[in-house]
Design an enzyme around this catalytic site. Structure first.
Site, short mmCIF file in Angstrom:
data_model
loop_
_atom_site.label_atom_id
_atom_site.label_comp_id
_atom_site.label_asym_id
_atom_site.label_seq_id
_atom_site.Cartn_x
_atom_site.Cartn_y
_atom_site.Cartn_z
N HIS A 47 -6.86 7.10 11.92
CA HIS A 47 -6.46 5.70 11.70
C HIS A 47 -4.96 5.52 11.57
O HIS A 47 -4.51 4.45 11.15
CB HIS A 47 -7.19 5.14 10.47
N CYS A 91 12.77 -2.63 17.03
CA CYS A 91 12.69 -1.37 17.79
C CYS A 91 14.08 -0.96 18.28
O CYS A 91 14.78 -1.75 18.92
CB CYS A 91 11.75 -1.56 18.98
N ASN A 143 -7.84 8.70 6.60
CA ASN A 143 -6.82 8.21 5.66
C ASN A 143 -5.46 8.15 6.32
O ASN A 143 -5.11 8.99 7.15
CB ASN A 143 -6.77 9.11 4.43
N ARG A 200 0.82 -1.21 0.00
CA ARG A 200 0.00 0.00 0.00
C ARG A 200 0.86 1.27 0.00
O ARG A 200 0.52 2.26 -0.64
CB ARG A 200 -0.93 -0.01 1.22
N ASP A 255 -2.76 7.92 4.21
CA ASP A 255 -1.89 8.07 3.04
C ASP A 255 -0.97 9.29 3.06
O ASP A 255 -0.09 9.41 2.20
CB ASP A 255 -2.73 8.08 1.75
N ALA A 299 -14.75 14.75 -5.18
CA ALA A 299 -14.21 15.75 -4.25
C ALA A 299 -13.38 16.82 -4.96
O ALA A 299 -13.54 18.01 -4.68
CB ALA A 299 -13.36 15.04 -3.19
N SER A 309 -17.58 6.25 3.04
CA SER A 309 -18.81 5.46 2.98
C SER A 309 -19.59 5.58 4.29
O SER A 309 -20.74 5.16 4.38
CB SER A 309 -18.48 3.99 2.72
N CYS A 344 6.53 0.10 17.97
CA CYS A 344 7.02 -1.10 18.67
C CYS A 344 5.86 -1.84 19.34
O CYS A 344 5.00 -1.22 19.98
CB CYS A 344 8.05 -0.70 19.72
N ASN A 377 -19.89 13.26 -2.19
CA ASN A 377 -19.60 11.87 -2.54
C ASN A 377 -20.31 11.56 -3.86
O ASN A 377 -21.46 11.95 -4.04
CB ASN A 377 -20.13 10.94 -1.43
P1 OAD Z 1 -14.51 3.57 1.72
O1 OAD Z 1 -13.69 2.87 0.71
O2 OAD Z 1 -15.38 2.77 2.62
O3 OAD Z 1 -15.44 4.63 1.00
C1 OAD Z 1 -14.90 5.48 0.02
C2 OAD Z 1 -15.99 6.44 -0.38
O4 OAD Z 1 -15.41 7.36 -1.27
C3 OAD Z 1 -17.17 5.78 -1.09
O5 OAD Z 1 -18.38 6.21 -0.49
C4 OAD Z 1 -17.05 6.32 -2.51
O6 OAD Z 1 -18.32 6.53 -3.12
C5 OAD Z 1 -16.36 7.62 -2.29
N1 OAD Z 1 -15.62 8.16 -3.43
C6 OAD Z 1 -15.07 7.50 -4.48
N2 OAD Z 1 -14.47 8.36 -5.32
C7 OAD Z 1 -14.66 9.60 -4.81
C8 OAD Z 1 -14.28 10.91 -5.22
N3 OAD Z 1 -13.58 11.14 -6.33
N4 OAD Z 1 -14.65 11.95 -4.45
C9 OAD Z 1 -15.36 11.75 -3.31
N5 OAD Z 1 -15.73 10.54 -2.88
C10 OAD Z 1 -15.38 9.48 -3.60
O7 OAD Z 1 -13.49 4.48 2.55
P2 OAD Z 1 -13.66 5.09 4.01
O8 OAD Z 1 -15.04 5.49 4.28
O9 OAD Z 1 -12.59 6.09 4.15
O10 OAD Z 1 -9.95 1.92 8.06
O11 OAD Z 1 -13.30 3.83 4.89
C11 OAD Z 1 -13.22 3.98 6.27
C12 OAD Z 1 -12.19 3.05 6.81
O12 OAD Z 1 -12.47 1.73 6.33
C13 OAD Z 1 -10.79 3.29 6.32
O13 OAD Z 1 -10.14 4.35 7.00
C14 OAD Z 1 -10.12 1.99 6.64
C15 OAD Z 1 -11.21 1.03 6.17
O14 OAD Z 1 -11.29 -0.06 6.94
C16 OAD Z 1 -8.94 1.21 8.56
O15 OAD Z 1 -8.15 0.61 7.85
C17 OAD Z 1 -8.89 1.19 10.05
#
Ligand code: OAD
Length: 263
Positions: free
Chosen positions: A140, A169, A123, A89, A125, A253, A211, A148, A235
């Site tokens: 997150h 570590c 995020n 990733r 990233d 976005a 989401s 560690c 979204n």
């Molecule tokens: P998701 O992958 O669940 O949702 C991504 C959202 O972004 C979806 O609703 C898409 O419709 C939307 N999307 C796609 N392209 C887009 C764009 N160009 N502009 C705006 N929106 C867009 O991601 P998260 O909700 O961030 O956690 O997921 C939450 C958490 O689930 C993550 O942080 C991660 C995962 O498990 C951990 O790893 C702890």
């Protein structure tokens, strides 16, 4: 003077309902004093970072769903595999640059137009930082750090050779893991408290590219709304939040945020 609506009409852009939602979002942010922005994977989608869900699919790597790979259980069972997954990733993210959505959020924070501006991201990233955002909450964690397993010392991965997996570590010589929150783990309580308090005190909560399925981040707009804030969602798809949002803008976005933030 031309409005956003005029521009879209002349370019044959989005439909009138969408234009209406963009205008409402824009005027709401123009009046806002205290803003919370919650971002998810979608804010980085136009930078080339894959989302986890969306379009009806969910990320799978080497035949395993990401919920299984990114889990506290997998750290116990197969730490080298967890590192492989996160190194993969990191490789994906390494070539990605911030897009106009990250940039406009960073500009809004710097602009001084708001009395209070809190960015909370799910995020890992690093693209908000790359765009110039400061003092934000990475709920997150951060994909570019190791932590560690014993003493919780955190080290930047730039200081660790790529082939040292798992990293050792430098303080206590135990193994290190990615400094990210995994399924089955809690979030940093101080970060969460600041996010909740900011949500309770804001007058606008802007939710971008999530989401809204993952707890507890998805409580942030719920708290904001309960305490009287206007919730704006950006979204391209409907989400778990859409029906509870005051203003819902269907769009990407990087396209929508520059249209709704005051310049
Ligand atoms: P998701 O992958 O669940 O949702 C991504 C959202 O972004 C979806 O609703 C898409 O419709 C939307 N999307 C796609 N392209 C887009 C764009 N160009 N502009 C705006 N929106 C867009 O991601 P998260 O909700 O961030 O956690 O997921 C939450 C958490 O689930 C993550 O942080 C991660 C995962 O498990 C951990 O790893 C702890």
């Amino acid at each position: 003077m031309f409005s956003v609506a005029d521009t879209h009409r002349s370019l044959g852009g989005p439909n009138s309902e969408m234009i209406d939602q963009i205008e409402k979002g824009k005027s709401t942010l123009e009046r806002a004093r205290s803003v919370v922005v919650l971002t998810g994977a979608g804010v980085s989608a136009e930078s080339g970072v894959p989302t986890f869900r969306g379009g009806g699919t969910s990320t799978v790597w080497r035949g395993m769903p990401f919920e299984q790979l990114s889990s506290a259980e997998m750290v116990q069972k197969d730490l080298p595999l967890v590192w492989e997954w996160f190194d993969y990733r990191r490789g994906v993210v390494a070539g990605c640059k911030p897009n106009p959505a990250h940039e406009v959020i960073a500009d809004a924070q710097r602009s001084g137009k708001f009395d209070s501006f809190t960015l909370v991201t799910q995020n890992i990233d690093g693209l908000h930082r790359a765009a110039g955002s400061t003092d934000f909450i990475e709920l997150h964690g951060n994909i570019n750090q190791a932590r560690c397993l014993s003493c919780a010392f955190v080290q930047d991965l730039g200081e660790i050779p790529d082939d040292e997996r798992p990293p050792v570590c430098p303080k206590c010589f135990d193994s290190m893991r990615p400094n990210v929150v995994l399924f089955g783990e809690g979030l940093d309580e101080d970060d969460l408290l600041i996010a909740y308090e900011s949500a309770a005190a804001c007058d606008v909560c802007l939710v971008v590219g999530t989401s809204a399925l993952v707890y507890p981040a998805n409580q942030i707009p719920a708290i904001a709304r309960r305490e009287g804030a206007t919730v704006i969602e950006v979204n391209p798809e409907e989400t778990a939040l859409t029906s509870a949002a005051d203003i819902s803008i269907r769009g990407a976005a990087g396209d929508i945020l520059p249209k709704i933030f005051p310049t």
